[in-house]
Design a protein around this motif. Structure first.
Motif, mmCIF file in Angstrom:
data_model
loop_
_atom_site.group_PDB
_atom_site.id
_atom_site.type_symbol
_atom_site.label_atom_id
_atom_site.label_comp_id
_atom_site.label_asym_id
_atom_site.label_seq_id
_atom_site.Cartn_x
_atom_site.Cartn_y
_atom_site.Cartn_z
ATOM 1 N N ASP A 67 0.835 -1.206 0.000
ATOM 2 C CA ASP A 67 0.000 0.000 0.000
ATOM 3 C C ASP A 67 0.871 1.258 0.000
ATOM 4 O O ASP A 67 0.592 2.224 -0.731
ATOM 5 N N ARG A 68 1.914 1.252 0.824
ATOM 6 C CA ARG A 68 2.814 2.419 0.896
ATOM 7 C C ARG A 68 3.529 2.626 -0.436
ATOM 8 O O ARG A 68 3.689 3.765 -0.890
ATOM 9 N N ARG A 69 3.961 1.552 -1.063
ATOM 10 C CA ARG A 69 4.660 1.665 -2.344
ATOM 11 C C ARG A 69 3.741 2.213 -3.431
ATOM 12 O O ARG A 69 4.149 3.045 -4.239
ATOM 13 N N VAL A 70 2.511 1.725 -3.452
ATOM 14 C CA VAL A 70 1.546 2.217 -4.444
ATOM 15 C C VAL A 70 1.262 3.690 -4.218
ATOM 16 O O VAL A 70 1.268 4.494 -5.165
ATOM 17 N N ALA A 71 1.006 4.074 -2.968
ATOM 18 C CA ALA A 71 0.707 5.474 -2.656
ATOM 19 C C ALA A 71 1.874 6.379 -3.027
ATOM 20 O O ALA A 71 1.683 7.471 -3.590
ATOM 21 N N ALA A 72 3.097 5.939 -2.741
ATOM 22 C CA ALA A 72 4.276 6.746 -3.069
ATOM 23 C C ALA A 72 4.444 6.879 -4.576
ATOM 24 O O ALA A 72 4.756 7.968 -5.090
ATOM 25 N N ALA A 73 4.232 5.781 -5.307
ATOM 26 C CA ALA A 73 4.358 5.825 -6.768
ATOM 27 C C ALA A 73 3.301 6.735 -7.383
ATOM 28 O O ALA A 73 3.587 7.502 -8.312
ATOM 29 N N GLN A 74 2.086 6.669 -6.867
ATOM 30 C CA GLN A 74 1.022 7.522 -7.396
ATOM 31 C C GLN A 74 1.265 8.989 -7.065
ATOM 32 O O GLN A 74 0.935 9.873 -7.853
ATOM 33 N N ALA A 75 1.856 9.257 -5.906
ATOM 34 C CA ALA A 75 2.102 10.646 -5.498
ATOM 35 C C ALA A 75 3.195 11.300 -6.348
ATOM 36 O O ALA A 75 3.212 12.528 -6.499
ATOM 37 N N ARG A 76 4.093 10.490 -6.892
ATOM 38 C CA ARG A 76 5.207 11.050 -7.687
ATOM 39 C C ARG A 76 4.777 11.467 -9.082
ATOM 40 O O ARG A 76 5.470 12.243 -9.736
ATOM 41 N N GLY A 77 3.682 10.934 -9.574
ATOM 42 C CA GLY A 77 3.299 11.202 -10.952
ATOM 43 C C GLY A 77 2.035 12.025 -11.079
ATOM 44 O O GLY A 77 1.508 12.539 -10.080
ATOM 45 N N PRO A 78 1.521 12.158 -12.308
ATOM 46 C CA PRO A 78 0.271 12.885 -12.531
ATOM 47 C C PRO A 78 -0.880 12.200 -11.804
ATOM 48 O O PRO A 78 -0.804 11.031 -11.452
ATOM 49 N N ARG A 79 -1.952 12.940 -11.604
ATOM 50 C CA ARG A 79 -3.093 12.415 -10.852
ATOM 51 C C ARG A 79 -4.204 11.878 -11.745
ATOM 52 O O ARG A 79 -5.262 11.497 -11.244
ATOM 53 N N ASP A 80 -3.980 11.839 -13.062
ATOM 54 C CA ASP A 80 -5.025 11.312 -13.929
ATOM 55 C C ASP A 80 -5.118 9.794 -13.759
ATOM 56 O O ASP A 80 -4.203 9.140 -13.256
ATOM 57 N N ALA A 81 -6.235 9.225 -14.202
ATOM 58 C CA ALA A 81 -6.524 7.818 -13.941
ATOM 59 C C ALA A 81 -5.510 6.883 -14.583
ATOM 60 O O ALA A 81 -5.101 5.895 -13.972
ATOM 61 N N ARG A 82 -5.109 7.187 -15.824
ATOM 62 C CA ARG A 82 -4.156 6.291 -16.487
ATOM 63 C C ARG A 82 -2.837 6.235 -15.744
ATOM 64 O O ARG A 82 -2.254 5.166 -15.562
ATOM 65 N N ALA A 83 -2.355 7.397 -15.306
ATOM 66 C CA ALA A 83 -1.078 7.440 -14.589
ATOM 67 C C ALA A 83 -1.186 6.736 -13.239
ATOM 68 O O ALA A 83 -0.269 6.031 -12.813
ATOM 69 N N ARG A 84 -2.297 6.914 -12.546
ATOM 70 C CA ARG A 84 -2.474 6.273 -11.247
ATOM 71 C C ARG A 84 -2.553 4.758 -11.392
ATOM 72 O O ARG A 84 -2.000 4.017 -10.582
ATOM 73 N N LEU A 85 -3.235 4.296 -12.436
ATOM 74 C CA LEU A 85 -3.344 2.856 -12.662
ATOM 75 C C LEU A 85 -1.990 2.272 -13.041
ATOM 76 O O LEU A 85 -1.611 1.186 -12.578
ATOM 77 N N ARG A 86 -1.252 2.986 -13.870
ATOM 78 C CA ARG A 86 0.095 2.535 -14.236
ATOM 79 C C ARG A 86 0.976 2.429 -12.999
ATOM 80 O O ARG A 86 1.702 1.449 -12.828
ATOM 81 N N ALA A 87 0.920 3.434 -12.126
ATOM 82 C CA ALA A 87 1.741 3.424 -10.912
ATOM 83 C C ALA A 87 1.399 2.231 -10.037
ATOM 84 O O ALA A 87 2.290 1.587 -9.461
ATOM 85 N N LEU A 88 0.113 1.919 -9.927
ATOM 86 C CA LEU A 88 -0.307 0.783 -9.111
ATOM 87 C C LEU A 88 0.244 -0.523 -9.666
ATOM 88 O O LEU A 88 0.809 -1.345 -8.928
ATOM 89 N N VAL A 89 0.088 -0.725 -10.961
ATOM 90 C CA VAL A 89 0.551 -1.972 -11.586
ATOM 91 C C VAL A 89 2.067 -2.094 -11.479
ATOM 92 O O VAL A 89 2.599 -3.152 -11.115
ATOM 93 N N GLU A 90 2.787 -1.025 -11.773
ATOM 94 C CA GLU A 90 4.251 -1.077 -11.729
ATOM 95 C C GLU A 90 4.754 -1.339 -10.316
ATOM 96 O O GLU A 90 5.739 -2.072 -10.131
ATOM 97 N N ALA A 91 4.110 -0.773 -9.313
ATOM 98 C CA ALA A 91 4.524 -1.004 -7.927
ATOM 99 C C ALA A 91 4.386 -2.476 -7.565
ATOM 100 O O ALA A 91 5.263 -3.047 -6.902
ATOM 101 N N CYS A 92 3.311 -3.100 -7.993
ATOM 102 C CA CYS A 92 3.113 -4.528 -7.715
ATOM 103 C C CYS A 92 4.151 -5.383 -8.442
ATOM 104 O O CYS A 92 4.699 -6.333 -7.860
ATOM 105 N N LEU A 93 4.430 -5.056 -9.684
ATOM 106 C CA LEU A 93 5.404 -5.830 -10.456
ATOM 107 C C LEU A 93 6.811 -5.675 -9.890
ATOM 108 O O LEU A 93 7.562 -6.652 -9.793
ATOM 109 N N LYS A 94 7.167 -4.462 -9.499
ATOM 110 C CA LYS A 94 8.493 -4.233 -8.920
ATOM 111 C C LYS A 94 8.665 -5.000 -7.615
ATOM 112 O O LYS A 94 9.753 -5.506 -7.320
ATOM 113 N N LEU A 95 7.596 -5.076 -6.833
ATOM 114 C CA LEU A 95 7.668 -5.787 -5.568
ATOM 115 C C LEU A 95 8.029 -7.253 -5.789
ATOM 116 O O LEU A 95 8.782 -7.843 -5.002
ATOM 117 N N ALA A 96 7.519 -7.844 -6.882
ATOM 118 C CA ALA A 96 7.784 -9.249 -7.163
ATOM 119 C C ALA A 96 9.265 -9.504 -7.441
ATOM 120 O O ALA A 96 9.758 -10.622 -7.229
#
Length: 218
Positions: A70-99
């Motif tokens: 949750d912290r990683r996703v929130a941090a990734a989303q906070a670093r980028g634009p707030r539009d839906a595509r960017a937020r969704l990308r940040a969420l997916v990338e955070a999960c993949l990086k964690l793996a």
């Protein structure tokens, strides 16, 4: 606050971290309170003061890795634009990086899922976790639908599809990190999500990635 009350959260976190290391090394079948005690340098009596048994520590380990995600996703989303595509990308990338970066965290999920199949209470905990994840993803999808960048869809079902994609690809990265890299995984996940969610305009193909107008990820 008394010294004892200040120490308690730190000691509990120490036990959970040790449990995660033991799970990564020995799996849940090989996990014992004795091993966790040895890993932390604490007595088994102290472990039992904080956790009744190894099942309770497993739940705490799941809560720990989930909170970290949750912290990683929130941090990734906070670093980028707030539009839906960017937020969704940040969420997916955070999960993949964690793996890849914290492979042990996904091992905790796998061990929990294995035990969940035989324990109703663990299934309830997992169901609540997945419901929360679907709501979180669904809120981003709903934002995109309102903005007109995503097609009108059942946001709950869309969230389930996206969560299934992220889980599946993250597990593949966990099991075989040489199969493909995070950047490649993010790219083809972006293409899949874009094809699923992008508004189709006559005469124009759906977006091929996270970026606008089919240009792919920036």
């Amino acid at each position: 606050m008394s010294p004892r009350r200040r120490v308690a959260p730190l000691r509990r976190a120490e036990i959970v971290r040790a449990t995660i290391r033991c799970l990564a090394r020995d799996g849940y079948s090989g996990l014992t309170m004795k091993k966790v005690a040895r890993e932390t340098g604490l007595s088994q009596g102290i472990l039992h003061y904080y956790f009744a048994d190894k099942r309770a520590i497993l739940v705490a380990a799941l809560e720990s890795v989930t909170a970290d995600l949750d912290r990683r996703v929130a941090a990734a989303q906070a670093r980028g634009p707030r539009d839906a595509r960017a937020r969704l990308r940040a969420l997916v990338e955070a999960c993949l990086k964690l793996a890849v970066e914290e492979r042990v965290f996904w091992i905790v999920f796998v061990e929990f899922w294995g035990e969940m199949m035989h324990d109703r209470r663990l299934r309830e905990i997992n169901a609540a976790l997945y419901e929360r994840m679907r709501r979180m993803i669904g809120a981003v999808v709903a934002q995109g639908v309102r903005a007109g960048v995503f097609r009108r869809t059942d946001v709950r079902r869309a969230a389930a599809v996206i969560l299934g994609l992220v889980d599946g690809v993250s597990l593949q990265l966990t099991f075989d990190p040489t199969a493909f890299g995070v950047a490649e995984a993010s790219r083809f996940c972006g293409e899949a999500v874009a094809r699923y969610l992008t508004v189709e305009v006559r005469g124009r193909r759906p977006s091929r990635g996270w970026g606008p107008a089919g240009r792919g990820a920036p």
